[in-house]
Design a protein around this motif. Structure first.
Motif, short mmCIF file in Angstrom:
data_model
loop_
_atom_site.label_atom_id
_atom_site.label_comp_id
_atom_site.label_asym_id
_atom_site.label_seq_id
_atom_site.Cartn_x
_atom_site.Cartn_y
_atom_site.Cartn_z
N ARG A 69 39.78 40.00 38.61
CA ARG A 69 39.49 40.71 37.36
C ARG A 69 39.91 42.15 37.60
NH1 ARG A 69 33.69 38.65 35.04
NH2 ARG A 69 34.32 36.53 34.61
N ASP A 70 39.00 43.10 37.38
CA ASP A 70 39.29 44.49 37.75
C ASP A 70 39.36 44.61 39.26
OD1 ASP A 70 39.30 45.26 35.09
OD2 ASP A 70 37.15 45.68 35.09
N GLN A 117 46.60 39.32 41.76
CA GLN A 117 46.27 40.48 40.93
C GLN A 117 47.53 41.18 40.45
OE1 GLN A 117 44.04 43.70 42.85
NE2 GLN A 117 42.71 43.73 41.04
N GLN A 164 49.01 41.44 36.50
CA GLN A 164 49.38 42.70 35.86
C GLN A 164 50.82 42.66 35.37
OE1 GLN A 164 48.39 45.48 38.98
NE2 GLN A 164 46.21 45.48 38.44
N PRO A 203 46.06 38.19 29.59
CA PRO A 203 44.96 38.72 28.77
C PRO A 203 43.60 38.56 29.45
CG PRO A 203 45.67 36.59 27.93
CD PRO A 203 46.62 36.96 29.04
N ASP A 204 42.67 39.43 29.07
CA ASP A 204 41.29 39.29 29.55
C ASP A 204 40.80 37.90 29.17
OD1 ASP A 204 41.20 41.85 30.56
OD2 ASP A 204 40.25 42.70 28.78
N GLY A 205 40.15 37.25 30.11
CA GLY A 205 39.62 35.92 29.84
C GLY A 205 40.46 34.80 30.44
#
Length: 159
Positions: A18-19, A82, A86, A91-93
């Motif tokens: 994620r982040d 990661q 990027q 997309p998020d999720g």
């Protein structure tokens, strides 16, 4: 023996990107959810970067509209996953999962030897539709093919 429809997904820790990077057990990840998990032989490889992941990025909302989560898996380290996420504008999720040592892939029985290409043991290209951690559809590509594990095909396989 490779996983079959009706089998429970194995419980193995993976790294979720994620982040940052966090360890998550697949049992917790898939419990109580409808999910498509698709696997690629390697991040940044041609078919994976030009077709497979981009298809799921493009159709991510269609899966969400069906109430289905999406996860991308590769036998790559979490930092590679990661960077790939990027570069692909994931997309998020849409979950990016690192199976760095191939433990989940081996537990599924879907590993392949890519040593001839300098890649070691990797995952076959596949997609699994699961409900509450139980595989409902298991679609594994023949070597060199990209058809049955595509986002477009998977959308036709989900009730």
């Amino acid at each position: 023996m490779p996983i079959q429809a009706g089998d429970r997904l194995p419980e193995v820790p993976l790294q979720r990107i994620r982040d940052g990077i966090e360890t998550i057990d697949t049992g917790n990840l898939f419990e109580g959810r409808k999910m498509v998990i698709f696997a690629v032989p390697g991040a940044f490889t041609p078919t994976c970067s030009e077709k497979h992941l981009p298809g799921f990025v493009e159709h991510f909302d269609a899966f969400r509209d069906k109430g289905v989560g999406v996860a991308c898996l590769a036998v790559n380290d979490p930092f590679v996953m990661q960077a790939w996420a990027q570069s692909q504008h994931v997309p998020d999720g849409l979950l990016m999962l690192s199976d760095g040592n191939g433990d989940f892939t081996r537990a599924l029985g879907l590993q392949m030897d890519a040593s001839a290409y300098g890649m070691g043991t990797r995952s076959k290209r596949f997609a699994i539709y699961a409900e509450d951690g139980v595989a409902k559809k298991v679609l594994v590509e023949a070597p060199g093919e990209f058809r049955v594990s595509s986002a477009e095909h998977m959308l036709t396989q989900i009730p």
